[in-house]
Design a protein around this motif. Sequence first.
Motif, PDB file in Angstrom:
ATOM      1  N   UNK A 155      70.189  78.172  40.247  1.00  0.00           N
ATOM      2  CA  UNK A 155      69.176  79.237  40.154  1.00  0.00           C
ATOM      3  C   UNK A 155      68.206  78.941  39.009  1.00  0.00           C
ATOM      4  N   UNK A 156      68.699  78.361  37.924  1.00  0.00           N
ATOM      5  CA  UNK A 156      67.816  77.950  36.827  1.00  0.00           C
ATOM      6  C   UNK A 156      66.763  76.962  37.321  1.00  0.00           C
ATOM      7  N   UNK A 157      67.186  76.038  38.187  1.00  0.00           N
ATOM      8  CA  UNK A 157      66.250  75.057  38.744  1.00  0.00           C
ATOM      9  C   UNK A 157      65.180  75.755  39.585  1.00  0.00           C
ATOM     10  N   UNK A 158      65.595  76.768  40.345  1.00  0.00           N
ATOM     11  CA  UNK A 158      64.619  77.516  41.150  1.00  0.00           C
ATOM     12  C   UNK A 158      63.632  78.249  40.251  1.00  0.00           C
ATOM     13  N   UNK A 159      64.143  78.842  39.178  1.00  0.00           N
ATOM     14  CA  UNK A 159      63.259  79.563  38.250  1.00  0.00           C
ATOM     15  C   UNK A 159      62.263  78.619  37.582  1.00  0.00           C
ATOM     16  N   UNK A 160      62.718  77.411  37.285  1.00  0.00           N
ATOM     17  CA  UNK A 160      61.820  76.454  36.628  1.00  0.00           C
ATOM     18  C   UNK A 160      60.662  76.074  37.544  1.00  0.00           C
ATOM     19  N   UNK A 161      60.885  76.176  38.861  1.00  0.00           N
ATOM     20  CA  UNK A 161      59.842  75.828  39.824  1.00  0.00           C
ATOM     21  C   UNK A 161      58.961  77.020  40.188  1.00  0.00           C
ATOM     22  N   UNK A 162      59.568  78.223  40.203  1.00  0.00           N
ATOM     23  CA  UNK A 162      58.842  79.397  40.728  1.00  0.00           C
ATOM     24  C   UNK A 162      58.587  80.480  39.692  1.00  0.00           C
ATOM     25  N   UNK A 163      59.089  80.280  38.481  1.00  0.00           N
ATOM     26  CA  UNK A 163      58.951  81.326  37.469  1.00  0.00           C
ATOM     27  C   UNK A 163      60.127  82.275  37.517  1.00  0.00           C
ATOM     28  N   UNK A 164      60.169  83.180  36.590  1.00  0.00           N
ATOM     29  CA  UNK A 164      61.305  84.097  36.469  1.00  0.00           C
ATOM     30  C   UNK A 164      61.243  85.171  37.546  1.00  0.00           C
ATOM     31  N   UNK A 165      62.210  85.130  38.474  1.00  0.00           N
ATOM     32  CA  UNK A 165      62.287  86.140  39.531  1.00  0.00           C
ATOM     33  C   UNK A 165      63.496  87.054  39.336  1.00  0.00           C
ATOM     34  N   UNK A 166      64.054  87.030  38.117  1.00  0.00           N
ATOM     35  CA  UNK A 166      65.208  87.876  37.838  1.00  0.00           C
ATOM     36  C   UNK A 166      66.502  87.240  38.307  1.00  0.00           C
ATOM     37  N   UNK A 167      67.475  88.078  38.606  1.00  0.00           N
ATOM     38  CA  UNK A 167      68.815  87.598  38.954  1.00  0.00           C
ATOM     39  C   UNK A 167      68.932  87.154  40.401  1.00  0.00           C
ATOM     40  N   UNK A 168      68.016  87.613  41.244  1.00  0.00           N
ATOM     41  CA  UNK A 168      68.113  87.305  42.668  1.00  0.00           C
ATOM     42  C   UNK A 168      68.872  88.362  43.453  1.00  0.00           C
ATOM     43  N   UNK A 169      69.411  89.371  42.744  1.00  0.00           N
ATOM     44  CA  UNK A 169      70.172  90.429  43.411  1.00  0.00           C
ATOM     45  C   UNK A 169      69.240  91.564  43.856  1.00  0.00           C
ATOM     46  N   UNK A 170      69.580  92.233  44.956  1.00  0.00           N
ATOM     47  CA  UNK A 170      68.737  93.312  45.480  1.00  0.00           C
ATOM     48  C   UNK A 170      68.536  94.471  44.506  1.00  0.00           C
ATOM     49  N   UNK A 171      69.462  94.639  43.571  1.00  0.00           N
ATOM     50  CA  UNK A 171      69.357  95.743  42.609  1.00  0.00           C
ATOM     51  C   UNK A 171      68.412  95.444  41.446  1.00  0.00           C
ATOM     52  N   UNK A 172      67.909  94.202  41.378  1.00  0.00           N
ATOM     53  CA  UNK A 172      67.057  93.771  40.270  1.00  0.00           C
ATOM     54  C   UNK A 172      65.590  94.028  40.605  1.00  0.00           C
TER      55      UNK A 172
END
Length: 203
Positions: free
Chosen positions: A150-167
């Motif tokens: 998930x850190x790798x995804x954030x590094x590519x797309x920016x901070x999208x939070x935890x990825x959980x529906x409650x976020x």
Amino acid sequence: MVVAGIDEAGRGPVVGPMVLAIVAGNEKALRALGVRDSKELSRKARERLYPLILKSAECVNYVVLEPHVIDEWAASHKLNLLEAEEAAKLMRLCDADVYYVDSPDPKPERFSELLSRMSGRRVVAMNKAERVPQVAAASIVAKVVRDRLVDMLRSEMGDFGSGYPSDSKTISALRSGKIAVECIRHSWGTLKRLKGDGQSMVQ
């Protein structure tokens, strides 16, 4: 007797993969490391324990299930079956006399029977199985691997939070189209609700 444990991380998020891990090892050695349910540990503690588990355990392995694979099975309400199939594959990679598994099924005996039939191995599925050190260790391995992905995804797309529906940060990122479509679980109700509200930029 060789005991192995199996657990997952990331079953619930709308963004990112699910990771299923197996750890076979000595109970006393794993307890001495201080393993417990990954949810009870800070990320720093999990990262500290991860290499210690790899060094101490007799066998460690994991599988990464990408969103499109999860969608294929979730669409037909067979996510438990997917988890069982992947667990059976992991069991073939780590020989043990008995496998303790954190059950995704509210009726653990039903999941035990399914996985035993699929694998031909002795399986004990349990709710809250992380009290078994091998399962706790597997939960840590799965969580560390998923966090890094998930850190790798954030590094590519920016901070999208935890990825959980409650976020709320995750929901905002989904609405703005910030998250690549291949990283999203399109079968999740979260996305369907956003599309129904006309708020999702995901096609």
